[in-house]
Design a protein around this motif. Structure first.
Motif, PDB file in Angstrom:
ATOM      1  N   MET A 291       0.839  -1.198   0.000  1.00 19.87           N
ATOM      2  CA  MET A 291       0.000   0.000   0.000  1.00 19.87           C
ATOM      3  C   MET A 291       0.873   1.246   0.000  1.00 19.87           C
ATOM      4  O   MET A 291       0.643   2.180  -0.768  1.00 19.87           O
ATOM      5  N   TYR A 292       1.896   1.287   0.865  1.00 21.50           N
ATOM      6  CA  TYR A 292       2.685   2.504   1.024  1.00 21.50           C
ATOM      7  C   TYR A 292       4.150   2.372   0.616  1.00 21.50           C
ATOM      8  O   TYR A 292       4.886   3.345   0.698  1.00 21.50           O
ATOM      9  N   ASP A 293       4.595   1.209   0.181  1.00 16.81           N
ATOM     10  CA  ASP A 293       5.972   1.100  -0.313  1.00 16.81           C
ATOM     11  C   ASP A 293       6.072   1.742  -1.694  1.00 16.81           C
ATOM     12  O   ASP A 293       5.614   1.177  -2.690  1.00 16.81           O
ATOM     13  N   ALA A 294       6.663   2.925  -1.755  1.00 17.64           N
ATOM     14  CA  ALA A 294       6.765   3.644  -3.035  1.00 17.64           C
ATOM     15  C   ALA A 294       7.608   2.875  -4.045  1.00 17.64           C
ATOM     16  O   ALA A 294       7.428   3.034  -5.258  1.00 17.64           O
ATOM     17  N   THR A 295       8.525   2.038  -3.557  1.00 18.87           N
ATOM     18  CA  THR A 295       9.368   1.258  -4.471  1.00 18.87           C
ATOM     19  C   THR A 295       8.525   0.360  -5.366  1.00 18.87           C
ATOM     20  O   THR A 295       8.890   0.100  -6.515  1.00 18.87           O
ATOM     21  N   GLU A 296       7.401  -0.134  -4.851  1.00 25.66           N
ATOM     22  CA  GLU A 296       6.541  -1.014  -5.645  1.00 25.66           C
ATOM     23  C   GLU A 296       5.869  -0.259  -6.794  1.00 25.66           C
ATOM     24  O   GLU A 296       5.393  -0.866  -7.754  1.00 25.66           O
ATOM     25  N   TYR A 297       5.808   1.066  -6.673  1.00 29.81           N
ATOM     26  CA  TYR A 297       5.142   1.898  -7.674  1.00 29.81           C
ATOM     27  C   TYR A 297       6.152   2.730  -8.473  1.00 29.81           C
ATOM     28  O   TYR A 297       5.794   3.734  -9.081  1.00 29.81           O
ATOM     29  N   ALA A 298       7.417   2.297  -8.470  1.00 29.09           N
ATOM     30  CA  ALA A 298       8.477   3.099  -9.098  1.00 29.09           C
ATOM     31  C   ALA A 298       8.176   3.412 -10.558  1.00 29.09           C
ATOM     32  O   ALA A 298       8.564   4.460 -11.077  1.00 29.09           O
ATOM     33  N   GLN A 299       7.471   2.526 -11.225  1.00 31.26           N
ATOM     34  CA  GLN A 299       7.117   2.732 -12.625  1.00 31.26           C
ATOM     35  C   GLN A 299       6.340   4.037 -12.834  1.00 31.26           C
ATOM     36  O   GLN A 299       6.415   4.657 -13.895  1.00 31.26           O
ATOM     37  N   ASN A 300       5.617   4.492 -11.805  1.00 31.18           N
ATOM     38  CA  ASN A 300       4.777   5.676 -11.950  1.00 31.18           C
ATOM     39  C   ASN A 300       5.560   6.977 -12.040  1.00 31.18           C
ATOM     40  O   ASN A 300       5.009   8.013 -12.426  1.00 31.18           O
ATOM     41  N   ILE A 301       6.846   6.938 -11.687  1.00 33.47           N
ATOM     42  CA  ILE A 301       7.680   8.138 -11.843  1.00 33.47           C
ATOM     43  C   ILE A 301       7.816   8.500 -13.323  1.00 33.47           C
ATOM     44  O   ILE A 301       8.148   9.635 -13.664  1.00 33.47           O
ATOM     45  N   PHE A 302       7.528   7.560 -14.210  1.00 34.20           N
ATOM     46  CA  PHE A 302       7.464   7.852 -15.644  1.00 34.20           C
ATOM     47  C   PHE A 302       6.561   9.053 -15.910  1.00 34.20           C
ATOM     48  O   PHE A 302       6.809   9.849 -16.823  1.00 34.20           O
TER      49      PHE A 302
END
Length: 679
Positions: A291-302
């Motif tokens: 839910m809150y681990d930003a590393t899991e959503y790193a693709q969204n920095i695109f």
């Protein structure tokens, strides 16, 4: 980017309250957060109480007013400081409780002005404190502003808006926050920009209600100031840097740029490196980290230009390092400015480089309709990116991705683990292709979720035949945005605690319920800075059912609302009177799926769509699920329980759990029980 060592000459020092390292890794020895306040003289208490009484009288005389929360945040700050022993001013024999006194003085001035029909702060430039009433619990919450001197309240000019999320501060009471916001402009004040400092509901790293705080503030700001929505910037340092990472990856096209400094970006590695903690999570905790681990959503920095900052010798440089590592795995490179030989602070020249790069991004503004997006999520809580909205997942807490582009009148998407999506388009004509399949070219009329900038929409649903425009979902609930769990999700929207008034199946369980409900209410105040709404079960009406997630305490015999819906929940109870000689008792069998539990010693903790209003939740026997141990380090403040759990209450509650968790799991996408609890 690494700046030359010769730039070491000056560094801005940012005060930080650190965790105590190994001392804060002992669940059986947890210090209180917030801590006990300073002792002040009785005369000072009487002085403050007298002023508070006057302020409360003025507020009563003002009555209803749109700007009343701007006054009420001052009253609350003083009242809570006195009521809950939360006066944390530096000990000053000449002027004890200086911050609380200053807040009281300014609150009285505001109240007198508003009573006279005036509100000079509403059209003031410089440092301004505002307040709003939260939808979550009806509490008033403060936030600080820096309004640029050139802001013209009569002009139609829109202004850039920079969010700044503050660092960890265990003594950051409302009074201390307001006092600081009235004298401190903060780290960054870009020319012509409005800077907003959210309180974030205290010290939770802007998670849960702290997360919603900034979204509610943004809505409030739009009503009172002219915001350029193409130039909203996400910024923060330390705990605020962690918040910045989270907002950037969860809401990647809300902002035009992100500038996180230090902080943390995930749970396990940070606690190991910074806290020296050996983390041993359960299987469901590992999933819930997503839910809150930003590393899991790193693709969204695109989707969001990001300029990270770290001091070279700061342990919290780890946050940007792990984000850079995870971004690299998906073909992205992080812009990372490093202050040479600098610890937990901004180095002077590195800070100027951050400003230069962020300002250059802001000058271009956010692309309103990006031709290409690259988005991932693990939950429908975070389901939007530009013109894409995901409305269904094949399986929660597993990576769901959409890579999409608009080209020659076509939206072309490649998906994984997505079962329903919607495209919001500014074009009158367009075709939709998903996973190589033509879906449709029909543009439905605008619905309430599409904005004026995206007047038409395309809808696609995946079923056994593949992707189609419409499908029948059948009867029964399904996981949709805002109705997807876990338990903590219920506390990110309006909720109401429902107190049982009947006789419980078992007196011992009734006592557990009473204590756990009190714990939930007390700790909501301590950690999320609001008074939870509470009503007796027999007083619940249709409006309550319509407007709130209902937090039901007790069992079907003690709680009248739970009795109404018990037959429509995954858990069931069966009771009978047992008589043996001159002894008699109620035997209770509780069943979840094909497993039975002794209902005299076990309770269900659960979230489920409310059978009386499937657009809202019911929660059984739980507040937010992290407890005292988690307060000692913000990276620990994550969901501890999934969609449901069975708790053995013969093991007393402690700083981590409400009892012994003998079973826990996730419901499926139709809110059904899954084999092996969804592991």
């Amino acid at each position: 980017m690494r700046l030359a060592a010769s730039f070491l000459s000056f560094a801005l020092v940012i005060p930080l309250i650190l965790a105590d390292g190994p001392k804060d890794n002992i669940p059986d020895n947890v210090r209180p957060v917030p801590p006990v306040g300073n002792t002040i003289p009785d005369a000072t208490k009487l002085e403050l109480q007298s002023g508070l009484n006057e302020l409360q009288k003025l507020i009563s005389e003002i009555g209803s007013h749109d700007l009343l929360p701007d006054v009420q945040v001052y009253e609350k700050a003083v009242r809570w400081a006195l009521q809950y022993d939360e006066i944390y001013d530096p000990k000053n024999a000449k002027n004890p409780a200086a911050n609380v006194k200053a807040v009281l003085k300014n609150g009285l001035e505001r109240a007198k002005a508003l009573k006279d029909g005036k509100a000079p702060w509403a059209t003031a430039t410089g440092l301004v404190v505002r307040g709003y009433k939260s939808k979550i619990d009806g509490s008033v919450q403060p936030y600080g502003l820096v309004i640029p001197p050139n802001y013209d309240f009569k002009s139609s000019t829109k202004h850039r808006l920079d969010f700044w999320w503050h660092g960890r501060g265990e003594t950051l009471s409302e009074a201390n926050f307001i006092a600081d916001r009235e004298r401190n402009p903060g780290q960054f004040t870009p020319d012509g920009a409005i800077v907003v400092h959210p309180y974030g509901r205290y010290c939770n790293a802007n998670k849960f209600a702290g997360e919603i705080d900034s979204l509610e503030i943004l809505d409030h700001l739009k009503k009172h100031y002219r915001i350029d929505e193409s130039r909203i910037v996400a910024r923060g340092f330390s705990m605020g840097g962690a918040a910045c990472w989270q907002y950037a990856v969860h809401y990647p096209t809300l902002f035009c740029a992100a500038a996180p400094g230090a902080g943390f970006a995930e749970t396990r590695e940070f606690l190991n490196d910074f806290q020296n903690e050996v983390v041993k999570p359960t299987w469901y905790e590992k999933k819930l980290w997503r839910m809150y681990d930003a590393t899991e959503y790193a693709q969204n920095i695109f989707n969001i230009p990001t300029v990270a900052y770290s001091g070279e010798i700061d342990k919290q440089k780890q946050a940007a390092d792990v984000m850079a590592r995870e971004m690299k795995k998906v073909g992205l490179e992080l812009t990372h400015i490093i202050g040479p030989k600098t610890g937990h602070s901004y180095e002077k020249n590195a800070k100027q480089e951050v400003i230069k790069q962020v300002d250059a991004i802001v000058a271009k503004g956010k692309v309103e309709f990006p031709k290409e997006i690259n988005f991932t999520t693990y939950t429908l809580r975070y389901n939007e990116c530009a013109w894409l909205r995901i409305d269904g997942l094949e399986k929660h807490w597993e990576p769901a991705t959409v890579v999409g582009k608009y080209q020659d009148g076509k939206f072309i998407l490649t998906t994984r683990n997505v079962s329903e999506l919607r495209i919001r388009s500014p074009f009158n004509k367009a075709s939709l292709y998903v996973d190589g399949t033509y879906v449709c070219a029909y543009m439905s009329p605008s619905s309430e979720e599409t904005s004026r900038k995206f007047p038409t929409s395309l809808h696609a649903v995946k079923n056994k035949k593949g992707w189609e425009t419409e499908t029948e979902f059948g009867d029964g609930p399904r996981k949709i945005p805002g109705l997807q769990g876990p338990i903590d999700d219920a506390f990110m929207d309006s909720f109401l605690m429902v107190k049982p008034t009947g006789t419980p199946f078992n007196p011992t369980l009734g006592e557990w319920t009473k204590k756990e409900m009190k714990h939930a209410v007390d700790h909501w105040r301590k950690q999320f800075r609001g008074d939870a709404r509470i009503k007796n079960d027999k007083e619940i009406n249709d409006d309550d059912i319509k407007n709130h997630n209902l937090i039901l305490w007790g069992d079907p015999q003690s709680n009248a609302i739970l009795a109404k819906i018990a037959g429509k929940l995954p858990v069931s109870w069966e009771s009978k009177m047992v008589i043996e000689g001159d002894k008699k008792w109620t035997a209770v069998r509780m069943q979840l799926g094909d497993k039975n539990y002794d209902g005299n010693s076990h309770v269900p903790v659960m979230i489920f769509p409310n059978p009386l209003n499937p657009k809202k939740y019911v929660v059984l026997n739980s507040g937010f699920t992290f407890r005292e141990y988690a307060y000692l380090n913000n990276a620990r403040q994550v969901p501890m329980l999934p969609d449901y759990a069975i708790v053995d209450t013969t093991t007393p509650p402690n700083s981590r759990w409400p009892g012994k968790v003998v079973r826990a799991g996730f419901f499926g996408e139709r809110w059904e029980l899954l084999p092996n609890d969804g592991q």
